[in-house]
Each structure stands twice: as C-alpha cells, then as structure tokens.
Design an enzyme around this catalytic site. Sequence first.
Site, mmCIF file in Angstrom:
data_model
loop_
_atom_site.group_PDB
_atom_site.id
_atom_site.type_symbol
_atom_site.label_atom_id
_atom_site.label_comp_id
_atom_site.label_asym_id
_atom_site.label_seq_id
_atom_site.Cartn_x
_atom_site.Cartn_y
_atom_site.Cartn_z
ATOM 1 N N GLU A 76 0.819 -1.214 0.000
ATOM 2 C CA GLU A 76 0.000 0.000 0.000
ATOM 3 C C GLU A 76 0.852 1.262 0.000
ATOM 4 O O GLU A 76 0.547 2.223 -0.713
ATOM 5 C CB GLU A 76 -0.946 -0.019 1.206
ATOM 6 C CG GLU A 76 -2.052 -1.054 1.063
ATOM 7 C CD GLU A 76 -2.896 -1.196 2.318
ATOM 8 O OE1 GLU A 76 -2.602 -0.503 3.328
ATOM 9 O OE2 GLU A 76 -3.864 -1.996 2.302
ATOM 10 N N HIS A 79 -10.231 0.559 0.160
ATOM 11 C CA HIS A 79 -10.575 -0.372 1.240
ATOM 12 C C HIS A 79 -12.056 -0.738 1.240
ATOM 13 O O HIS A 79 -12.473 -1.584 2.040
ATOM 14 C CB HIS A 79 -10.192 0.228 2.596
ATOM 15 C CG HIS A 79 -8.714 0.198 2.860
ATOM 16 N ND1 HIS A 79 -7.840 1.073 2.264
ATOM 17 C CD2 HIS A 79 -7.962 -0.616 3.642
ATOM 18 C CE1 HIS A 79 -6.607 0.805 2.682
ATOM 19 N NE2 HIS A 79 -6.652 -0.203 3.511
#
Length: 287
Positions: free
Chosen positions: A145, A178
């Site tokens: 990420e 997410h």
Amino acid sequence: MSVIEDSEKHSCCSSVFACVFLTFCYVASLYVWGSKLNRDHPSVIKRRFFSVTCIMLLAPFYTNYFLYEETLSRGDLLEQLGIRTSGLFAASIVPLFLTVILFLGPLTMHFLSGTWKLYAEPLYWISSWQDLMWVRNHFMAPLSEEWVFRACMIPLLLQCLKPMSAVFMGPLLFGIAHFHHMFERMKTGFNLQTALMISSFQFTYTSLFGAYSAYLFVRTGHLVAPLLAHMFCNHMGFPNFGEVTQYPPMHRVLIICSFLLGFSLWCMLLSPLTDPDIYDNRLHWET
C-alpha cells in the site's frame, strides 16, 4: 482559457486519472483469481501476495511514464519514489517515534495489562512470521500500500497539486480502495447495511491515516517513514476506547491522561519533527 492553462489542466487530469487507474489495478489484483474462499484462507493469501507483488513491480514503470521531464529533472525516478540514502537514518527513526507518541494511550494499556512482555518472547516472533495472516497485515499490506499509494502516486499528484492538496487527495483513493472489504464481509454473513456501515468507518480512518502517511512521505521525501509508521499502526490497530472501562479506577485515569497527552504531544511535534531539513528533503516540499 489560454493554451498554457488548457495544457496544464489536461496534464493535471492525466496525472489524477493515472492514480485512479492504478488504484483500480491494485484492488482488481486481489480478485483476479475469482476464488470463492474466504480472504483469510492460506491459498487466497498466497495468490494475493503474488498478484499484488506483480502490481508493485509494474507500478514504478507506470509512474515513470506519467512523470514530466521537469519533475524528473528535480530528482530521478528512485528519488521520486522515496528511495534515497540522504536522511535515511532520521527517516527511519523520527517519524516512527512520532507515531509511537500518538499511540501513547494504547501503549499504556499494553503496559498495564502486561501485553508488552510478549514482545520479548522469541517464540512470539517466530510463530508470527509463520502465520500468513500476520505477515499480510503487518508486512505485505503496509509494504504494497505504501509503495503503490504513496511512492508511486504522490509524485504524480505533486505535478499538478500543492503538497498539502496532494496529501489530502491521494488518501481518498487509499480509503476508497478499502471499500472492497464490504463485499467480503457480505460473503461472510453481514447484511448490506452493516457491511456498508463498517466499511464507511474503515474508509474514514484509513483516509485519515492515509493523509498522515502521505504527509510523512512528502515532508521527509522517504518511503521508509510512512512504511514503518504504517506497520506500527497495523500492529496496534484502531484504539479500543471501550476497553478502558475494564481497568481499575486509578488505571483508567492514567490511561485517559496518556491518550490526551499522546495526542497533544503529537499535534505539537508533528511539524517540527517532520521538518524537511532534518531529512535533507528538497524534492517534494516547498519551503
């Protein structure tokens, strides 16, 4: 609108679109296998490790394609990605220390409950590295990420946005990425409303953390700064404020004071401890 203004607007749109597409590729890589198994199943985790690693390897070349010559003239690709030696030691220590201060409350709870003693046990670390879920949450997720959403995206956004604008815009994509967990929660039995509520909460705090992480990246000019902060935050998890009531009265007072002190110190130290001069950063931050 002048030709120059029109050109700048077009180039800015291309940079933003490049970030949106990279976000899509990152999330899509998690589902390319089409498995019906739970995300915590070992085979799913291993496959996702492979596909995310592929995205990580391709992302720098993708970013390089969209970087302007003017951007690269201020620093080569590796420097744009936050890979450099100058200021590395400070970037590895100071931002992590700053993040630890923010978690002073939860750390106090760990100390009072005796959880911290677990970290001195070699078996804890050996068993942890053998646990694929632990490796995913503490290592692979932060690494992939931060590499994709910070190292490979922020330089693109900085081409057309001021540093603070990029700091807050990039994390929105990080938070939106997410939302895919919502569908996985529904597969495990959550109804749509509950799954959406949980994912909305997750979007909020991941976007806030993403802004903090992007701020560390832009201010320090180092990938290691947000990476270590991300690993630490994933280890600590979101503070469980309800757990405070389970402690004796005097301990509660100490814990609450630790939460307030930690947040206050973090607010006061955020700017001075991320001063670009500490990290010899002349690349991303406008002084």
